[in-house]
Write an enzyme that holds these catalytic residues in place. Structure first.
Site, PDB file in Angstrom:
ATOM      1  N   HIS A   1      32.160  22.895  47.698  1.00 26.27           N
ATOM      2  CA  HIS A   1      33.171  23.804  47.145  1.00 26.27           C
ATOM      3  C   HIS A   1      32.861  24.008  45.656  1.00 26.27           C
ATOM      4  CE1 HIS A   1      37.042  25.289  45.698  1.00 26.27           C
ATOM      5  NE2 HIS A   1      37.268  25.673  46.934  1.00 26.27           N
TER       6      HIS A   1
ATOM      7  N   ASN B   1      42.346  24.942  52.575  1.00 22.18           N
ATOM      8  CA  ASN B   1      41.907  23.943  51.598  1.00 22.18           C
ATOM      9  C   ASN B   1      43.099  23.591  50.720  1.00 22.18           C
ATOM     10  OD1 ASN B   1      40.705  22.392  49.655  1.00 22.18           O
ATOM     11  ND2 ASN B   1      39.611  24.077  48.657  1.00 22.18           N
ATOM     12  N   TRP B   2      43.617  22.395  50.930  1.00 21.34           N
ATOM     13  CA  TRP B   2      44.813  21.994  50.184  1.00 21.34           C
ATOM     14  C   TRP B   2      44.502  21.368  48.827  1.00 21.34           C
ATOM     15  CZ3 TRP B   2      48.452  19.397  54.393  1.00 21.34           C
ATOM     16  CH2 TRP B   2      49.024  20.422  55.161  1.00 21.34           C
ATOM     17  N   LYS B   3      43.243  21.233  48.509  1.00 18.17           N
ATOM     18  CA  LYS B   3      42.857  20.662  47.207  1.00 18.17           C
ATOM     19  C   LYS B   3      43.643  19.363  46.962  1.00 18.17           C
ATOM     20  CE  LYS B   3      42.028  25.379  45.834  1.00 18.17           C
ATOM     21  NZ  LYS B   3      41.290  26.154  44.879  1.00 18.17           N
TER      22      LYS B   3
ATOM     23  N   GLY C   1      43.047  28.802  49.999  1.00 18.51           N
ATOM     24  CA  GLY C   1      43.616  27.757  49.148  1.00 18.51           C
ATOM     25  C   GLY C   1      45.117  27.927  49.015  1.00 18.51           C
ATOM     26  N   GLY C   2      45.542  28.552  47.934  1.00 16.44           N
ATOM     27  CA  GLY C   2      46.967  28.659  47.595  1.00 16.44           C
ATOM     28  C   GLY C   2      47.865  29.120  48.739  1.00 16.44           C
TER      29      GLY C   2
ATOM     30  N   GLU D   1      32.508  32.105  48.988  1.00 20.67           N
ATOM     31  CA  GLU D   1      33.663  32.128  48.088  1.00 20.67           C
ATOM     32  C   GLU D   1      33.205  32.495  46.681  1.00 20.67           C
ATOM     33  OE1 GLU D   1      37.059  29.520  49.569  1.00 20.67           O
ATOM     34  OE2 GLU D   1      35.706  28.187  48.522  1.00 20.67           O
TER      35      GLU D   1
ATOM     36  N   GLY E   1      41.475  31.082  43.388  1.00 27.14           N
ATOM     37  CA  GLY E   1      42.660  30.671  42.625  1.00 27.14           C
ATOM     38  C   GLY E   1      43.027  31.613  41.488  1.00 27.14           C
TER      39      GLY E   1
ATOM     40  N   SER F   1      41.383  33.923  47.021  1.00 30.93           N
ATOM     41  CA  SER F   1      42.641  34.683  46.893  1.00 30.93           C
ATOM     42  C   SER F   1      43.003  35.478  48.138  1.00 30.93           C
ATOM     43  CB  SER F   1      42.592  35.593  45.641  1.00 30.93           C
ATOM     44  OG  SER F   1      42.499  34.797  44.481  1.00 30.93           O
TER      45      SER F   1
ATOM     46  N   GLU G   1      34.636  23.952  43.135  1.00 33.17           N
ATOM     47  CA  GLU G   1      35.263  22.961  42.243  1.00 33.17           C
ATOM     48  C   GLU G   1      34.461  21.657  42.251  1.00 33.17           C
ATOM     49  OE1 GLU G   1      39.216  23.270  43.902  1.00 33.17           O
ATOM     50  OE2 GLU G   1      39.310  25.313  43.127  1.00 33.17           O
TER      51      GLU G   1
HETATM   52  C1  PEP Z   1      39.668  27.712  47.878  1.00 33.71           C
HETATM   53  O1  PEP Z   1      40.158  26.783  47.256  1.00 33.71           O
HETATM   54  O2  PEP Z   1      38.683  27.534  48.577  1.00 33.71           O
HETATM   55  C2  PEP Z   1      40.300  29.027  47.757  1.00 33.71           C
HETATM   56  C3  PEP Z   1      39.744  30.045  48.368  1.00 33.71           C
HETATM   57  O3  PEP Z   1      41.454  29.108  47.016  1.00 33.71           O
HETATM   58  P1  PEP Z   1      42.437  30.395  46.868  1.00 33.71           P
HETATM   59  O4  PEP Z   1      42.680  30.930  48.246  1.00 33.71           O
HETATM   60  O5  PEP Z   1      43.670  29.855  46.226  1.00 33.71           O
HETATM   61  O6  PEP Z   1      41.711  31.397  46.018  1.00 33.71           O
END
Ligand code: PEP
Length: 241
Positions: A93, A8-10, A226-227, A163, A169, A205, A95
């Site tokens: 998601h 997930n590149w947001k 994500g990150g 999640e 994040g 994470s 967010e």
């Molecule tokens: C996400 O955005 O779905 C996510 C899991 O982010 P991160 O891995 O950065 O926690």
């Protein structure tokens, strides 16, 4: 069940950065031990589609409306995603739920519409820290699944991403024990609803150094990252666990 490693590149990576990433990632991708899926930001979808032509790497959109077209300023069309060669739509998601106020009812419509086009919804669920501390994790996951899947077709694929909101994040990954317990609960809820074929991904994470411990847990069928998916090397290290 095959594993799925989703990125997930947001709101990161321009079309140019997207093309540069895939030039590097495609050289590494044959090592992945499961299906690899990218969710770039909407403006980089076409760059993704073009970069991934002729590969078996899948991609999708981070959000799409439940109608193909119309007076819906600022929204994305899942129909266009399909025409560009996409496979998935990320739905619900945390967010989207928190920042953009998406309700379970809206999410249910998006899941159903995505399936009706032959695309695969990846439905995100998960509890906040307050909900976990109040021991409401099971209830939150059950409600989000019950409502999010209320209009879904059991004969068509759906992927679930568990999640925990407090792990997204933040660098605070859930422990293998927490993941094992909640994924077992999510599987039992899916079984009750008739969606036990759905893969359950963990997200929050995930990094190269914690992925191996998490993938071994029961009912963990892959990750939503994500990150750590923004850099080709760290994402392929996760996708090769
Ligand atoms: C996400 O955005 O779905 C996510 C899991 O982010 P991160 O891995 O950065 O926690």
């Amino acid at each position: 069940m095959k594993k799925i490693f989703a990125a997930n590149w947001k709101l990161f990576k321009s079309p140019k950065e997207t093309r540069e990433f895939f030039t590097q990632f495609k050289e590494l991708s044959s090592k992945a031990t499961g299906e690899v899926v990218f969710f770039p930001s909407a403006i980089s979808l076409e760059a993704t589609s073009t970069s991934l032509q002729g590969t078996n790497i899948k991609w999708g959109v981070q959000n799409a409306y439940f109608q193909a077209q119309g007076a819906f300023t600022g929204e994305n069309s899942a129909q266009v995603v399909k025409e560009l060669g996409g496979t998935y739509v990320l739905i619900g998601h945390s967010e989207r739920r928190k920042i953009f106020g998406e309700s379970d009812a809206l999410i249910a419509d998006k899941v159903a519409f995505t399936q009706s086009l032959g695309l695969i919804p990846m439905l995100c669920i998960g509890e906040t820290l307050e909900e976990r501390e109040a021991k409401h994790t099971f209830r939150v996951c059950e409600t989000q699944l019950l409502q999010g899947l209320s209009k879904a077709d059991k004969s068509k694929p759906v992927v679930i991403a568990y999640e925990p909101v407090w792990a997204i994040g933040t660098g605070k990954v859930a422990t293998p024990e927490q993941v094992a317990e909640t994924h077992t609960d999510v599987f039992s809820i899916l079984q009750k609803l008739g969606f036990e074929q759905s893969p359950i991904l963990y997200g929050g994470s995930v990094k190269p150094d914690n992925a191996a411990g998490l993938i071994k847990q029961p009912h963990v069928n892959g990750f939503l990252v994500g990150g750590a998916s923004l850099e080709a090397k760290s994402f392929i290290d996760i996708a090769t666990v």
